[in-house]
Design a protein around this motif. Structure first.
Motif, mmCIF file in Angstrom:
data_model
loop_
_atom_site.group_PDB
_atom_site.id
_atom_site.type_symbol
_atom_site.label_atom_id
_atom_site.label_comp_id
_atom_site.label_asym_id
_atom_site.label_seq_id
_atom_site.Cartn_x
_atom_site.Cartn_y
_atom_site.Cartn_z
ATOM 1 N N LYS A 77 0.701 -1.672 -0.051
ATOM 2 C CA LYS A 77 0.305 -0.354 -0.082
ATOM 3 C C LYS A 77 1.083 1.046 -0.023
ATOM 4 N N LEU A 78 1.779 1.425 0.436
ATOM 5 C CA LEU A 78 3.061 1.935 0.632
ATOM 6 C C LEU A 78 4.143 2.295 0.065
ATOM 7 N N ASN A 79 4.042 1.150 -0.836
ATOM 8 C CA ASN A 79 4.858 1.305 -2.052
ATOM 9 C C ASN A 79 6.200 1.264 -2.063
ATOM 10 N N PHE A 80 6.917 0.277 -1.039
ATOM 11 C CA PHE A 80 7.815 0.432 -0.053
ATOM 12 C C PHE A 80 8.936 0.158 -1.537
ATOM 13 N N ASP A 92 10.359 -0.732 10.202
ATOM 14 C CA ASP A 92 10.846 1.451 11.211
ATOM 15 C C ASP A 92 11.713 2.097 9.694
ATOM 16 N N GLU A 93 12.775 1.757 9.415
ATOM 17 C CA GLU A 93 13.457 2.276 8.304
ATOM 18 C C GLU A 93 12.520 2.809 6.609
ATOM 19 N N CYS A 94 11.552 1.914 6.670
ATOM 20 C CA CYS A 94 10.609 3.007 5.788
ATOM 21 C C CYS A 94 9.717 3.068 5.459
ATOM 22 N N LEU A 95 9.158 2.939 7.171
ATOM 23 C CA LEU A 95 7.969 3.591 7.422
ATOM 24 C C LEU A 95 8.254 5.461 7.469
ATOM 25 N N ASN A 96 10.187 5.233 7.826
ATOM 26 C CA ASN A 96 10.219 7.153 9.249
ATOM 27 C C ASN A 96 10.619 7.438 7.605
ATOM 28 N N ASP A 97 11.584 6.952 6.821
ATOM 29 C CA ASP A 97 11.790 7.758 5.591
ATOM 30 C C ASP A 97 10.795 8.052 4.365
ATOM 31 N N PHE A 98 9.317 6.886 4.696
ATOM 32 C CA PHE A 98 8.211 7.480 3.730
ATOM 33 C C PHE A 98 7.536 8.743 3.862
ATOM 34 N N VAL A 99 7.574 9.653 5.143
ATOM 35 C CA VAL A 99 7.020 10.533 5.758
ATOM 36 C C VAL A 99 8.310 12.036 5.424
ATOM 37 N N ILE A 100 9.282 11.583 5.167
ATOM 38 C CA ILE A 100 10.174 12.904 5.039
ATOM 39 C C ILE A 100 9.997 13.494 3.317
ATOM 40 N N LEU A 101 10.087 15.015 3.732
ATOM 41 C CA LEU A 101 9.369 15.509 2.563
ATOM 42 C C LEU A 101 11.149 15.798 2.067
ATOM 43 N N ASN A 102 12.060 16.786 2.718
ATOM 44 C CA ASN A 102 12.408 17.563 2.074
ATOM 45 C C ASN A 102 12.286 17.811 0.615
ATOM 46 N N GLY A 103 11.234 18.514 0.798
ATOM 47 C CA GLY A 103 11.184 19.205 -0.979
ATOM 48 C C GLY A 103 10.299 18.403 -2.153
ATOM 49 N N ARG A 104 10.802 17.291 -1.677
ATOM 50 C CA ARG A 104 10.494 15.961 -3.175
ATOM 51 C C ARG A 104 9.081 15.269 -2.729
ATOM 52 N N GLY A 105 8.668 15.313 -1.668
ATOM 53 C CA GLY A 105 7.927 14.746 -1.298
ATOM 54 C C GLY A 105 7.563 13.472 -0.501
ATOM 55 N N MET A 106 6.879 12.699 0.101
ATOM 56 C CA MET A 106 6.714 11.486 0.654
ATOM 57 C C MET A 106 6.629 10.238 -0.644
ATOM 58 N N GLY A 107 7.742 9.508 0.228
ATOM 59 C CA GLY A 107 8.366 8.551 -0.374
ATOM 60 C C GLY A 107 10.024 8.714 -1.789
ATOM 61 N N SER A 108 10.107 10.340 -1.567
ATOM 62 C CA SER A 108 11.249 10.505 -2.602
ATOM 63 C C SER A 108 12.520 9.742 -1.428
ATOM 64 N N GLU A 109 12.029 9.930 -0.203
ATOM 65 C CA GLU A 109 13.774 9.451 -0.106
ATOM 66 C C GLU A 109 14.263 8.095 0.047
#
Length: 196
Positions: A77-80, A92-109
């Motif tokens: 569902k979150l396309n890990f 834990d790592e993928c979920l936390n990385d998913f919410v990072i935006l840094n100007g590029r949007g969720m999941g871009s990390e």
């Protein structure tokens, strides 16, 4: 039993940085309703505008009865990314990385995609009383701890530098039959939650 939800029930989205909660430390919500009514309320919520935008994902707790099942449902569902290791540390790592935006949007990390441009991630889990039904209490606590860390940015350290994060909110749904058991599980894990 049906339910009505609005963004005001969930908390308006914001940005959090370096472990600071966006708006509220309340990230978990319990909703008692029939499944069809809950899904209808979430679908209506998707159509309701909210400042900064929201990415709404409906997950099914009935598809998360074991750790492996939970990893599969969230990954799908979150396309890990392909490198997701299907274990608690990787979750834990993928979920936390998913919410990072840094100007590029969720999941871009993850580095393999364009991000989702929204300031809030809402995970709506139908049949949440069935999550890790075949798992252990330790797995349940690891699951909630990962969600809580992703909601507050608690996994970020000085090494990672300042990170712009989406607000994460999770709505746990169950019907009347499973509600008291889900409340007990949440309380046993020392998670602050609101009810609707």
């Amino acid at each position: 039993m049906s339910v009505e939800l609005s963004w005001a029930d969930v908390v308006a989205p914001g940005i959090s940085s370096q472990g600071q909660p966006a708006v509220s430390e309340e990230w978990a919500f319990l909703v008692e309703a029939d499944a069809a009514g809950f899904i209808e309320a979430i679908s209506s919520l998707k159509d309701e505008p909210i400042a900064g935008g929201a990415y709404v994902v409906i997950l099914n707790g009935a598809q998360c009865e074991s750790g492996r099942d939970l990893f599969n449902e969230f990954s799908r569902k979150l396309n890990f990314p392909a490198y997701f290791g299907a274990n608690w540390a990787a979750f834990d790592e993928c979920l936390n990385d998913f919410v990072i935006l840094n100007g590029r949007g969720m999941g871009s990390e993850f580095g393999d995609r364009e991000g989702i441009h929204a300031r809030m991630l809402l995970l709506a889990i139908v049949n949440a009383d069935r999550i890790l039904r075949n798992g252990t209490l330790a797995e349940w606590k690891a699951f909630l701890a990962s969600l809580q860390r992703a909601s507050t940015g608690a996994n970020l350290s000085e090494i990672t530098g300042k990170r712009e994060l989406a607000s994460l909110r999770v709505i746990f749904h169950c019907d009347t039959n499973g509600y008291s058991g889900l409340v007990r599980k949440m309380n046993s894990s020392n998670v602050n939650f609101r009810t609707k």
